[in-house]
Design a protein around this motif. Structure first.
Motif, mmCIF file in Angstrom:
data_model
loop_
_atom_site.group_PDB
_atom_site.id
_atom_site.type_symbol
_atom_site.label_atom_id
_atom_site.label_comp_id
_atom_site.label_asym_id
_atom_site.label_seq_id
_atom_site.Cartn_x
_atom_site.Cartn_y
_atom_site.Cartn_z
ATOM 1 N N VAL A 121 0.844 -1.209 0.000
ATOM 2 C CA VAL A 121 0.000 0.000 0.000
ATOM 3 C C VAL A 121 0.872 1.249 0.000
ATOM 4 C CG1 VAL A 121 -1.620 1.357 1.378
ATOM 5 C CG2 VAL A 121 -1.991 -1.092 1.094
ATOM 6 N N THR A 125 0.335 3.221 -3.347
ATOM 7 C CA THR A 125 -0.645 4.299 -3.176
ATOM 8 C C THR A 125 -0.125 5.465 -2.338
ATOM 9 O OG1 THR A 125 -1.651 3.473 -1.119
ATOM 10 C CG2 THR A 125 -2.418 2.499 -3.194
ATOM 11 N N HIS A 127 -0.032 5.629 0.822
ATOM 12 C CA HIS A 127 -0.784 5.742 2.066
ATOM 13 C C HIS A 127 -0.107 4.914 3.158
ATOM 14 C CE1 HIS A 127 -4.104 7.186 -0.527
ATOM 15 N NE2 HIS A 127 -4.538 7.765 0.580
ATOM 16 N N GLY A 153 -9.693 -0.947 5.530
ATOM 17 C CA GLY A 153 -8.454 -0.572 4.847
ATOM 18 C C GLY A 153 -7.789 -1.728 4.123
ATOM 19 N N TYR A 157 -7.705 -0.209 -0.480
ATOM 20 C CA TYR A 157 -6.467 0.038 -1.229
ATOM 21 C C TYR A 157 -6.096 -1.148 -2.111
ATOM 22 C CZ TYR A 157 -6.053 3.848 2.108
ATOM 23 O OH TYR A 157 -6.294 4.969 2.855
ATOM 24 N N ASP A 160 -6.773 -0.453 -5.809
ATOM 25 C CA ASP A 160 -5.758 0.311 -6.539
ATOM 26 C C ASP A 160 -4.526 -0.549 -6.827
ATOM 27 O OD1 ASP A 160 -7.364 2.586 -6.446
ATOM 28 O OD2 ASP A 160 -6.542 3.181 -4.506
#
Length: 395
Positions: A121, A125, A127, A153, A157, A160
């Motif tokens: 992640v 991303t 994040h 969570g 994600y 993506d």
């Protein structure tokens, strides 16, 4: 954030998710005190929808979820899928298909070996996930908003990440590589808890094939007992005790008192009698049904040196193609490649052969050498005593 607690709500969300090309899936479960994992929460997310499902809520049926998992038009996306798939198999006797495991795909795309979801992640991303609820008691109700946020969570994600890795695989022409790795995950035999195969997970600390025969029977007995009572294997008997019994092969319950891994009173228990019967079954086995026992004799020095060379070559080839080395070959594969003329290992087949196996063959045959060149590993194609070609393979 939606916590679905009724079959009607679950059917509605699953119908909507079934209209899309993919759905991200994760589960939360506990199994510290049981043999079978206890499903406590399901997280699902599509391109526009996401939801949390409470499988412990009274009256809810998970049939709509299982129907979604069986929908061949929808790719089911997991990260480190094996345990999630095992849970679905145990509950519904189906394996979601088609599937996409982002951990495997990440290994193919150069993110290293067994990359965690948190790190993936972060890298894909940007994040940062809060993992403070990771070791929570998911069976306890009600679940807190913090727990639900953490759980969601794990899939929001994942969408993506899936789209990113899918694009990378298509760009590099490696989609088939991941599909090949998925074949084991979608095989029912992967999740069948067959007591007769329980010995394969053990370290085989036995002295001979007779000891192995006894260990096979003991492991099968323990597996059946753990399944029936729904308790962890070690609650029935610890691994060290299995090895001790297999090596001593007691044929009378009283002899169990002499073993250092069992208490004095154990010999009088009903379980002691069952163990002795398992030992006798092992001793009575036809030797032809007992696999050959690896002797543990170390490889000769020259073969160990060849294994080291193959390991360097593996890392160099993997780095060049940005693939995790473990996806190509492991330590046992390298040992077999060093010792056997035609080893039946994955590294000598398909894309792995093109990437590494063919070079390994030439290295063994003396047609290839390795050289440090400017901080990189170079392959030297050898013709007679002359270097004929140099290929730089890794930085």
């Amino acid at each position: 954030m939606r916590l679905i607690e009724t079959t009607q709500e679950l059917a509605q969300i699953c119908n909507r998710l079934g209209q899309h090309d993919f759905v991200a899936v994760d589960t939360e479960f506990i199994r510290e005190q049981t043999y079978w994992p206890k499903l406590c929460l399901i997280q699902i997310a599509g391109p526009q929808d996401e939801a949390l499902i409470d499988p412990l809520h009274p009256g809810i049926s998970l049939d709509p979820f299982f129907q979604l998992m069986a929908n061949e038009r929808v790719v089911k996306v997991f990260h480190a899928a094996r345990q999630d798939l095992e849970i679905v198999w145990n509950l519904a006797r189906l394996i979601p298909h088609p599937i996409f495991d982002t951990q495997v795909a990440a290994m193919v795309c150069g993110f290293g070996e067994a990359v965690s979801y948190v790190n993936l992640v972060k890298q894909v991303t940007r994040h940062d996930l809060d993992k403070t609820s990771r070791f929570t008691d998911w069976a306890r109700r009600p679940l807190s908003p913090k727990q639900l946020t953490y759980a969601l969570g794990d899939v929001i994600y994942l969408r993506d990440i899936y789209l990113y890795l899918k694009t990378e695989l298509e760009r590099e022409g490696r989609t088939g590589w991941v599909d090949e790795e998925m074949s084991t995950l979608i095989e029912p035999a992967t999740y069948e808890a067959n007591p007769e195969h329980a010995w394969r997970r053990l370290k085989l600390r036995v002295k001979n094939r007779k000891g192995l025969a006894v260990l096979i029977e003991l492991a099968a007995w323990r597996e059946r007992a753990a399944q029936t009572q729904d308790v962890p294997r070690n609650r029935i008997l610890r691994d060290d005790t299995l090895y001790d019994i297999a090596n001593q092969a007691p044929t009378d319950a009283s002899q169990l008192s002499e073993l250092r891994t069992l208490s004095e009173g154990f010999a009088k228990s009903a379980r002691a009698r069952e163990i002795v019967e398992a030992v006798k079954r092992g001793l009575a086995r036809d030797p032809k049904t007992v696999p050959n026992l690896r002797t543990g004799v170390p490889l000769p020095a020259e073969k160990l040196a060849l294994v080291d060379l193959l390991r360097v070559l593996l890392k160099a080839c993997a780095a060049r193609h940005k693939v995790a080395p473990r996806l190509i070959a492991d330590g046992d594969d390298l040992e077999r490649m060093a010792v056997e003329n035609s080893p039946d290992v994955a590294a000598m087949k398909g894309w792995r052969y093109d990437m590494f196996g063919a070079y390994a063959e030439r290295l063994k045959q003396g047609g290839l050498a390795l050289k440090a060149d400017g901080g990189e590993v170079a392959l030297l194609e050898l013709g007679g005593s002359q270097e004929t070609h140099k290929e730089r393979v890794a930085g």
